[in-house]
Enzyme design. Structure first.
Site, short mmCIF file in Angstrom:
data_model
loop_
_atom_site.label_atom_id
_atom_site.label_comp_id
_atom_site.label_asym_id
_atom_site.label_seq_id
_atom_site.Cartn_x
_atom_site.Cartn_y
_atom_site.Cartn_z
N GLY A 12 0.78 -1.23 0.00
CA GLY A 12 0.00 0.00 0.00
C GLY A 12 0.81 1.28 0.00
O GLY A 12 0.34 2.31 0.49
N SER A 13 2.02 1.24 -0.58
CA SER A 13 2.78 2.50 -0.61
C SER A 13 2.07 3.53 -1.49
O SER A 13 2.09 4.73 -1.19
CB SER A 13 4.22 2.27 -1.07
OG SER A 13 4.27 1.87 -2.41
N ASN A 14 1.43 3.09 -2.54
CA ASN A 14 0.65 4.04 -3.36
C ASN A 14 -0.56 4.56 -2.60
O ASN A 14 -0.86 5.75 -2.65
CB ASN A 14 0.19 3.37 -4.66
CG ASN A 14 1.28 3.34 -5.69
OD1 ASN A 14 1.60 4.36 -6.30
ND2 ASN A 14 1.89 2.17 -5.88
N LEU A 84 -5.23 -7.16 -6.37
CA LEU A 84 -4.90 -8.30 -7.22
C LEU A 84 -6.07 -9.15 -7.70
O LEU A 84 -5.90 -10.02 -8.54
CB LEU A 84 -3.87 -9.20 -6.51
CG LEU A 84 -2.50 -8.53 -6.31
CD1 LEU A 84 -1.54 -9.47 -5.61
CD2 LEU A 84 -1.91 -8.06 -7.64
N ILE A 87 -11.90 -7.49 -10.95
CA ILE A 87 -13.07 -6.69 -10.58
C ILE A 87 -14.30 -7.27 -11.29
O ILE A 87 -14.32 -7.37 -12.53
CB ILE A 87 -12.85 -5.22 -11.02
CG1 ILE A 87 -11.64 -4.63 -10.30
CG2 ILE A 87 -14.09 -4.37 -10.78
CD1 ILE A 87 -11.79 -4.50 -8.81
N HIS A 103 -1.01 0.48 -13.37
CA HIS A 103 -0.30 -0.72 -13.82
C HIS A 103 1.19 -0.38 -13.95
O HIS A 103 1.52 0.65 -14.56
CB HIS A 103 -0.86 -1.20 -15.16
CG HIS A 103 -0.27 -2.52 -15.58
ND1 HIS A 103 -0.69 -3.71 -15.01
CD2 HIS A 103 0.72 -2.83 -16.44
CE1 HIS A 103 0.03 -4.70 -15.54
NE2 HIS A 103 0.89 -4.19 -16.40
N ASP A 144 -7.03 -4.83 -17.98
CA ASP A 144 -6.02 -3.83 -18.36
C ASP A 144 -6.38 -3.10 -19.66
O ASP A 144 -5.53 -2.50 -20.28
CB ASP A 144 -4.64 -4.50 -18.51
CG ASP A 144 -4.05 -4.86 -17.16
OD1 ASP A 144 -4.38 -4.19 -16.17
OD2 ASP A 144 -3.26 -5.81 -17.10
N GLU A 173 5.17 6.02 -9.82
CA GLU A 173 3.81 5.85 -9.29
C GLU A 173 3.53 6.85 -8.17
O GLU A 173 2.50 7.50 -8.16
CB GLU A 173 3.63 4.42 -8.76
CG GLU A 173 3.70 3.38 -9.87
CD GLU A 173 3.39 1.98 -9.39
OE1 GLU A 173 2.82 1.22 -10.17
OE2 GLU A 173 3.72 1.63 -8.24
#
Ligand code: GRF
Length: 185
Positions: A12-14, A84, A87, A103, A144, A173
């Site tokens: 979860g760094s983004n 991951l 959806i 992505h 994607d 990112e």
């Protein structure tokens, strides 16, 4: 004020950069961090920002339970930040053109099945690409393949290991994802 929900499966760094970016915003607020992994580090990061969290399983995602919860909370935008699972269609239908994914490559290259995390960076290395980057796109039923909103590239040199490539991509990112989200709202 737009309400954002972040779905993430891992570190979860983004997600953290997004929570940081919007913490004092008058435009949008992160209202929820939801994860399919009970031990995902992203949940701890959410705690730091006092953002409510939710853990759900694949069945709850596929049955529409998560979609119902997001609707109940009046979420406007769903942000996938290292999420991951696929959806399901009911979620894309409930949030048409309002689900955003990041992505870690320059789509359409290195997208599709199996292309996530280090697999992407190893494939970039194996193909001796001279550049890679990030793609921020809307999510439709074919993962994607939604509309591309933003791409940024970084050079890859012969000495770069897949780990170094991952680092370079993460830098992009972190730099761009929050502001690209803001530009969409
Ligand atoms: C990112 O590289 C993102 O592009 C991909 O998953 C990774 C998540 O990293 N979809 P983090 O959990 O935000 O650190």
């Amino acid at each position: 004020m737009k309400k954002l929900a972040i779905l993430a499966s891992g570190s979860g760094s983004n997600a953290e950069k997004i929570m940081e970016y919007f913490q004092n915003s008058t435009k949008a607020q992160v209202k929820l961090v939801a994860s399919n992994k009970a031990d995902a580090y992203v949940l701890e990061r959410a705690g730091k920002f006092h953002v409510p969290t939710l853990v759900f399983n694949k069945a709850q995602l596929e049955s529409g339970e998560l979609t119902a919860e997001l609707k109940k909370m009046e979420i406007d935008w769903v942000i996938l930040a290292g999420f991951l699972l696929k959806i399901p269609a009911d979620l894309t239908r409930a949030f048409p053109d309002q689900i955003v994914n990041i992505h870690p490559a320059l789509l359409p290259k290195y997208g599709g099945k199996g292309m996530y995390g280090m697999n992407v960076h190893r494939a970039v290395k194996a193909a001796a690409e001279q550049e890679t980057g990030i793609t921020i796109h809307l999510v439709n039923e074919n993962y994607d393949e939604g509309k591309i909103i933003f791409q940024a590239a970084t050079p890859v040199s012969e000495e770069d290991s897949p780990e170094r490539i991952a680092e370079k991509v993460h830098e992009l990112e972190h730099r761009f994802f929050p502001e690209v989200i803001a530009s969409l709202l």
